[in-house]
Write a protein that holds these residues in place. Structure first.
Motif, PDB file in Angstrom:
ATOM      1  N   MET A 101       0.829  -1.193   0.000  1.00  0.00           N
ATOM      2  CA  MET A 101       0.000   0.000   0.000  1.00  0.00           C
ATOM      3  C   MET A 101       0.867   1.247   0.000  1.00  0.00           C
ATOM      4  SD  MET A 101      -2.335   1.610   2.947  1.00  0.00           S
ATOM      5  CE  MET A 101      -1.274   3.025   3.180  1.00  0.00           C
ATOM      6  N   MET A 102       0.597   2.153  -0.919  1.00  0.00           N
ATOM      7  CA  MET A 102       1.374   3.390  -1.004  1.00  0.00           C
ATOM      8  C   MET A 102       0.697   4.466  -0.155  1.00  0.00           C
ATOM      9  SD  MET A 102       4.151   4.439  -2.570  1.00  0.00           S
ATOM     10  CE  MET A 102       4.332   3.505  -4.077  1.00  0.00           C
ATOM     11  N   PRO A 103       1.321   4.893   0.939  1.00  0.00           N
ATOM     12  CA  PRO A 103       0.671   5.901   1.785  1.00  0.00           C
ATOM     13  C   PRO A 103       0.652   7.278   1.125  1.00  0.00           C
ATOM     14  CG  PRO A 103       2.890   5.482   2.564  1.00  0.00           C
ATOM     15  CD  PRO A 103       2.637   4.513   1.432  1.00  0.00           C
ATOM     16  N   LYS A 104      -0.336   8.064   1.512  1.00  0.00           N
ATOM     17  CA  LYS A 104      -0.400   9.450   1.048  1.00  0.00           C
ATOM     18  C   LYS A 104       0.522  10.295   1.919  1.00  0.00           C
ATOM     19  CE  LYS A 104      -5.209   8.801  -0.319  1.00  0.00           C
ATOM     20  NZ  LYS A 104      -6.620   9.097   0.033  1.00  0.00           N
ATOM     21  N   LEU A 105       0.919  11.455   1.414  1.00  0.00           N
ATOM     22  CA  LEU A 105       1.796  12.327   2.184  1.00  0.00           C
ATOM     23  C   LEU A 105       1.043  12.894   3.385  1.00  0.00           C
ATOM     24  CD1 LEU A 105       4.477  13.845   2.537  1.00  0.00           C
ATOM     25  CD2 LEU A 105       3.534  15.660   1.073  1.00  0.00           C
ATOM     26  N   GLY A 106       1.593  12.663   4.573  1.00  0.00           N
ATOM     27  CA  GLY A 106       1.026  13.201   5.805  1.00  0.00           C
ATOM     28  C   GLY A 106       2.079  14.011   6.536  1.00  0.00           C
ATOM     29  N   LEU A 107       1.762  15.258   6.856  1.00  0.00           N
ATOM     30  CA  LEU A 107       2.715  16.158   7.507  1.00  0.00           C
ATOM     31  C   LEU A 107       2.153  16.692   8.821  1.00  0.00           C
ATOM     32  CD1 LEU A 107       3.895  18.204   4.374  1.00  0.00           C
ATOM     33  CD2 LEU A 107       5.047  16.256   5.448  1.00  0.00           C
ATOM     34  N   LYS A 108       3.080  17.105   9.683  1.00  0.00           N
ATOM     35  CA  LYS A 108       2.714  17.604  11.007  1.00  0.00           C
ATOM     36  C   LYS A 108       3.263  19.015  11.183  1.00  0.00           C
ATOM     37  CE  LYS A 108       2.893  16.080  15.852  1.00  0.00           C
ATOM     38  NZ  LYS A 108       3.320  14.993  16.756  1.00  0.00           N
ATOM     39  N   ALA A 109       2.509  19.853  11.899  1.00  0.00           N
ATOM     40  CA  ALA A 109       2.954  21.226  12.159  1.00  0.00           C
ATOM     41  C   ALA A 109       2.315  21.727  13.444  1.00  0.00           C
ATOM     42  CB  ALA A 109       2.556  22.142  11.003  1.00  0.00           C
ATOM     43  N   SER A 110       2.883  22.786  13.985  1.00  0.00           N
ATOM     44  CA  SER A 110       2.232  23.478  15.093  1.00  0.00           C
ATOM     45  C   SER A 110       1.113  24.342  14.506  1.00  0.00           C
ATOM     46  CB  SER A 110       3.245  24.359  15.828  1.00  0.00           C
ATOM     47  OG  SER A 110       3.575  25.491  15.025  1.00  0.00           O
ATOM     48  N   THR A 111       0.530  25.191  15.318  1.00  0.00           N
ATOM     49  CA  THR A 111      -0.524  26.078  14.814  1.00  0.00           C
ATOM     50  C   THR A 111       0.056  27.380  14.240  1.00  0.00           C
ATOM     51  OG1 THR A 111      -0.821  27.051  17.016  1.00  0.00           O
ATOM     52  CG2 THR A 111      -2.241  25.189  16.434  1.00  0.00           C
ATOM     53  N   SER A 112       1.386  27.466  14.144  1.00  0.00           N
ATOM     54  CA  SER A 112       2.022  28.655  13.580  1.00  0.00           C
ATOM     55  C   SER A 112       1.744  28.753  12.078  1.00  0.00           C
ATOM     56  CB  SER A 112       3.534  28.606  13.848  1.00  0.00           C
ATOM     57  OG  SER A 112       4.286  28.741  12.684  1.00  0.00           O
ATOM     58  N   MET A 113       1.348  29.923  11.621  1.00  0.00           N
ATOM     59  CA  MET A 113       1.024  30.128  10.212  1.00  0.00           C
ATOM     60  C   MET A 113       2.221  29.807   9.316  1.00  0.00           C
ATOM     61  SD  MET A 113      -1.262  30.862   7.960  1.00  0.00           S
ATOM     62  CE  MET A 113      -2.636  31.922   8.426  1.00  0.00           C
ATOM     63  N   ALA A 114       3.425  30.141   9.774  1.00  0.00           N
ATOM     64  CA  ALA A 114       4.627  29.878   8.975  1.00  0.00           C
ATOM     65  C   ALA A 114       4.797  28.375   8.748  1.00  0.00           C
ATOM     66  CB  ALA A 114       5.859  30.453   9.666  1.00  0.00           C
ATOM     67  N   GLN A 115       4.651  27.595   9.811  1.00  0.00           N
ATOM     68  CA  GLN A 115       4.783  26.138   9.675  1.00  0.00           C
ATOM     69  C   GLN A 115       3.664  25.564   8.806  1.00  0.00           C
ATOM     70  OE1 GLN A 115       5.490  23.665  13.114  1.00  0.00           O
ATOM     71  NE2 GLN A 115       6.718  25.233  14.120  1.00  0.00           N
TER      72      GLN A 115
ATOM     73  N   THR B 130       7.724   1.096  -4.528  1.00  0.00           N
ATOM     74  CA  THR B 130       7.732   1.002  -5.986  1.00  0.00           C
ATOM     75  C   THR B 130       8.688  -0.084  -6.458  1.00  0.00           C
ATOM     76  OG1 THR B 130       7.235   3.367  -6.170  1.00  0.00           O
ATOM     77  CG2 THR B 130       8.091   2.281  -8.134  1.00  0.00           C
ATOM     78  N   THR B 131       9.869  -0.132  -5.821  1.00  0.00           N
ATOM     79  CA  THR B 131      10.873  -1.159  -6.138  1.00  0.00           C
ATOM     80  C   THR B 131      10.324  -2.537  -5.806  1.00  0.00           C
ATOM     81  OG1 THR B 131      12.611   0.419  -5.582  1.00  0.00           O
ATOM     82  CG2 THR B 131      13.254  -1.897  -5.719  1.00  0.00           C
ATOM     83  N   GLN B 132       9.623  -2.627  -4.691  1.00  0.00           N
ATOM     84  CA  GLN B 132       9.051  -3.903  -4.244  1.00  0.00           C
ATOM     85  C   GLN B 132       8.012  -4.413  -5.256  1.00  0.00           C
ATOM     86  OE1 GLN B 132       7.795  -3.867  -0.064  1.00  0.00           O
ATOM     87  NE2 GLN B 132       6.042  -5.105  -0.605  1.00  0.00           N
TER      88      GLN B 132
END
Length: 274
Positions: free
Chosen positions: A1-15, A269-271
């Motif tokens: 299964m190819m996971p989707k991109l998941g990212l983490k950030a604080s509540t800072s607008m810049a992040q 992908t290689t797998q």
């Protein structure tokens, strides 16, 4: 299964803006004590709506990890630390209420502290665990499909421990499985890790994908630790969301998370081509 991109950030607008430019499918907000004030919760709500305005519907709010310079512990003693207990409960309740309102998820950590600290609060470990599960039951009843519980390296709530796993299965909890935490609890044993992930997969709705050497909390980029990602990815719940919870050199630059996604995509992908 190819996971989707998941990212983490604080509540800072810049992040948040830095993460959004890479078009993540899953977004997790790391919150802290300041986010739990009246103004902080208003700002958090605005930031969730902002992320949703980019078409991102899979959003997780991570319950604050600390309060007053110590862990925000589900097992906190209401008698010995009333202020800590009040913060833990009120913050969880506020986030669950917000999650229900905005149709997002709240992640609550089942434990942080070592065994000695938990025992000091309750006298014995069995009692502490009973308190933890009673509180998780309360959060589950309140949050329903908007709340999930994450494993720790603390024996208070550690997947890999069969007693804990049997209990979370019996309680029908929705789970977040932090892969590195499971690996550390199992002392770097990949075979046991894969069995644990597979056993809990039916109830796991979210994963923290993060590598480790299996000795202590190190939060490594995927491919830089000893976890067998080929085997892990065969047994995770394909319907679950995931993020890369990697230590960053610069909180305003998600490159280590994105490098982890690239590593995993290339590995899978290689797998598939072999």
């Amino acid at each position: 299964m190819m996971p989707k991109l998941g990212l983490k950030a604080s509540t800072s607008m810049a992040q948040v803006n830095e993460r959004l430019q890479y078009h993540p499918a899953v977004f997790e907000f790391y919150t802290d004590e300041h986010d739990m004030t009246k103004n902080g919760l208003t700002h958090l709500e605005e930031m969730i709506k902002y992320v949703q305005s980019f078409g991102i519907s899979q959003i997780v709010i991570h319950h604050p990890m600390a309060y007053a310079h110590h862990h925000n512990e589900v097992a906190v003693s209401a008698l010995k630390d009333p202020a800590g207990y009040q913060f833990m409960m009120s913050s969880a309740e506020a986030l669950i209420e917000l999650a229900r309102k905005l149709n997002v998820q709240v992640l609550i950590h089942g434990g942080y502290s070592d065994k000695e600290a938990v025992v000091n609060s309750y006298g014995d470990f069995a009692t502490a665990r009973q308190v933890i599960f009673a509180r998780l039951d309360y959060f589950q009843k309140m949050g329903g499909d908007h709340v999930m519980f994450e494993n720790s390296i603390s024996p208070a709530f550690d997947y890999g421990d069969e007693t804990i796993e049997e209990t979370v299965i019996a309680h029908h909890y929705r789970l977040c499985y932090d892969i590195s935490h499971g690996f550390i609890v199992l002392h770097g044993n990949n075979e046991k890790l894969v069995k644990s992930i597979a056993r809990l997969a039916p109830q796991t709705v979210h994963y923290h994908l993060v590598d480790s050497m299996g000795q202590h909390h190190d939060s490594l980029e995927l491919g830089k630790g000893k976890i067998d990602w080929q085997q892990v990815m065969k047994v995770i719940n394909p319907k679950a969301t995931s993020i890369y919870e990697i230590d960053l050199a610069d909180q305003n630059d998600s490159r280590e998370m994105r490098a982890s996604h690239e590593y995993l995509a290339q590995l899978l992908t290689t797998q598939q081509t072999h």
